[in-house]
Write a protein that holds these residues in place. Sequence first.
Motif, short mmCIF file in Angstrom:
data_model
loop_
_atom_site.label_atom_id
_atom_site.label_comp_id
_atom_site.label_asym_id
_atom_site.label_seq_id
_atom_site.Cartn_x
_atom_site.Cartn_y
_atom_site.Cartn_z
N PHE A 2 -63.01 29.89 -31.14
CA PHE A 2 -62.74 28.56 -30.62
C PHE A 2 -63.97 27.90 -30.02
CE2 PHE A 2 -58.28 29.60 -31.05
CZ PHE A 2 -57.70 28.38 -31.30
N PHE A 3 -65.06 28.64 -29.84
CA PHE A 3 -66.26 28.07 -29.23
C PHE A 3 -67.37 27.78 -30.24
CE2 PHE A 3 -64.82 31.01 -25.61
CZ PHE A 3 -63.92 30.08 -25.16
N LEU A 4 -67.12 28.07 -31.52
CA LEU A 4 -68.19 27.97 -32.52
C LEU A 4 -68.70 26.55 -32.69
CD1 LEU A 4 -66.95 30.37 -35.35
CD2 LEU A 4 -68.72 30.79 -33.63
N ALA A 77 -60.14 12.29 -33.74
CA ALA A 77 -61.00 12.35 -34.93
C ALA A 77 -61.31 13.79 -35.30
CB ALA A 77 -62.29 11.58 -34.67
N GLY A 78 -61.61 14.62 -34.30
CA GLY A 78 -61.91 16.02 -34.56
C GLY A 78 -60.71 16.76 -35.12
N ALA A 79 -59.53 16.52 -34.53
CA ALA A 79 -58.31 17.22 -34.96
C ALA A 79 -57.91 16.81 -36.38
CB ALA A 79 -57.17 16.94 -33.98
N VAL A 80 -57.97 15.51 -36.67
CA VAL A 80 -57.59 15.03 -38.00
C VAL A 80 -58.56 15.57 -39.06
CG1 VAL A 80 -57.42 12.97 -39.46
CG2 VAL A 80 -56.42 12.97 -37.16
N THR A 81 -59.84 15.59 -38.74
CA THR A 81 -60.84 16.11 -39.70
C THR A 81 -60.59 17.59 -39.99
OG1 THR A 81 -62.47 14.54 -38.83
CG2 THR A 81 -63.30 16.37 -40.15
N LEU A 82 -60.34 18.36 -38.95
CA LEU A 82 -60.06 19.78 -39.14
C LEU A 82 -58.80 20.00 -39.97
CD1 LEU A 82 -60.87 21.29 -35.62
CD2 LEU A 82 -61.91 21.97 -37.78
N LEU A 83 -57.77 19.19 -39.68
CA LEU A 83 -56.51 19.33 -40.41
C LEU A 83 -56.71 19.01 -41.90
CD1 LEU A 83 -53.47 19.81 -40.39
CD2 LEU A 83 -53.15 17.41 -39.77
N VAL A 144 -51.22 22.37 -34.82
CA VAL A 144 -51.45 22.90 -33.47
C VAL A 144 -52.86 23.49 -33.37
CG1 VAL A 144 -50.74 24.69 -31.82
CG2 VAL A 144 -49.01 23.33 -33.01
N PHE A 145 -53.27 24.24 -34.39
CA PHE A 145 -54.63 24.82 -34.39
C PHE A 145 -55.67 23.70 -34.30
CE2 PHE A 145 -58.43 25.75 -36.88
CZ PHE A 145 -58.93 26.85 -36.19
N SER A 146 -55.51 22.66 -35.10
CA SER A 146 -56.50 21.57 -35.14
C SER A 146 -56.58 20.86 -33.79
CB SER A 146 -56.13 20.56 -36.23
OG SER A 146 -56.10 21.18 -37.50
N LEU A 148 -55.66 22.06 -30.75
CA LEU A 148 -56.22 22.97 -29.75
C LEU A 148 -57.73 23.12 -29.93
CD1 LEU A 148 -53.63 25.89 -29.41
CD2 LEU A 148 -54.29 24.23 -27.67
N TYR A 149 -58.16 23.28 -31.17
CA TYR A 149 -59.57 23.48 -31.44
C TYR A 149 -60.38 22.25 -31.01
CZ TYR A 149 -63.39 25.97 -33.67
OH TYR A 149 -64.55 26.68 -33.90
N ALA A 150 -59.87 21.06 -31.36
CA ALA A 150 -60.58 19.84 -30.99
C ALA A 150 -60.59 19.64 -29.47
CB ALA A 150 -59.93 18.63 -31.66
N ALA A 151 -59.47 19.96 -28.81
CA ALA A 151 -59.38 19.79 -27.35
C ALA A 151 -60.34 20.72 -26.62
CB ALA A 151 -57.95 20.03 -26.89
N ILE A 152 -60.37 22.00 -27.03
CA ILE A 152 -61.27 22.97 -26.40
C ILE A 152 -62.73 22.60 -26.66
CG2 ILE A 152 -62.03 25.38 -26.45
CD1 ILE A 152 -59.10 26.14 -27.03
N SER A 153 -63.02 22.23 -27.89
CA SER A 153 -64.40 21.85 -28.24
C SER A 153 -64.86 20.65 -27.44
CB SER A 153 -64.51 21.56 -29.74
OG SER A 153 -64.18 22.71 -30.49
N HIS A 154 -63.99 19.65 -27.32
CA HIS A 154 -64.35 18.45 -26.56
C HIS A 154 -64.58 18.78 -25.10
CE1 HIS A 154 -64.20 14.54 -24.61
NE2 HIS A 154 -63.20 15.00 -23.88
N THR A 155 -63.66 19.56 -24.51
CA THR A 155 -63.75 19.88 -23.09
C THR A 155 -65.05 20.59 -22.75
OG1 THR A 155 -61.33 20.05 -22.94
CG2 THR A 155 -62.61 21.06 -21.17
#
Length: 278
Positions: A2-4, A77-83, A144-146, A148-155
């Motif tokens: 999740f930190f990559l 934007a991050g979540a939609v791109t990942l999805l 959910v993965f997208s 969470l991943y975008a939220a953690i990355s942004h934070t």
Amino acid sequence: MFFLLVPVLVMYVRLGTKAFLIHYLACLAIVYVLVSALLAGWVGALLVAISLFLLPPVFQMGNLYKKRAPARNVMTAGAVTLLLELLVSLVVAQLFGLNPISKFKSMIIESFNMYSPQMRSLIGIDIDTVVQLSVQMLPLYMIVFSILYAAISHTLARRFLVRAGESIPSFRQVKDWMLPKSFIWIYVIALVLEMFAKDTKSTVFTLVLNLLPLLSTAFAIQAISFLFFVAHAKGWNKTLPIIGIVLLIVFPPAFFLLSLLGVFDVAFPVRERIKTKG
């Protein structure tokens, strides 16, 4: 895992595009050579492929950071791109004959078979139903993965960037979060569809199966926001919303009640009345 995305995102914002590409490609080359020499060539190629997979959301989020866009826009934007990348990956893998859905089914069956007969009887669902429902809920897992991943990355990325002197907008305070009212109508439509979706293999059933848990979770989070708002408006400490968070995590029946509270918070001007009486 999740930190990559975080260090690459920070590097992209801090450097110009040309300098970033030089640094990034150099890093990929070093990683590939070292990992291939120490472990195996396929491991190095896998790490490079994972990094390249995360590059599109880096560009999307990084460009919005540079424009000082609101945090919600960045995360969306991050979540939609990942999805979209996950969906394209599934299609491409299927076209190349890798059949990821079949492998996912096998993984579920293997996990299910690890349980003792007593545990399987307690679950109360046969393995075929478990596999079918799990496959039908793949869209929910990916969404959910997208998110969470975008939220953690942004934070995390925002923290590093702010410490480095960048001006990056943060999320609004939790007490100010509010879902669009359109979510109410989507929720109502999903509940109505649920009453008529009897065929477990139908598209409507699959849609409801993915949509209702997602909306219920969104409204439960909205309820936590409401509890923070009430505590702030009344001048209380944060015990009330913290209790709500604990109940949401450890007491499943509270999930439905909090979702209902979130629906009322979005549907009716409860907050305005609290402010008026406040």
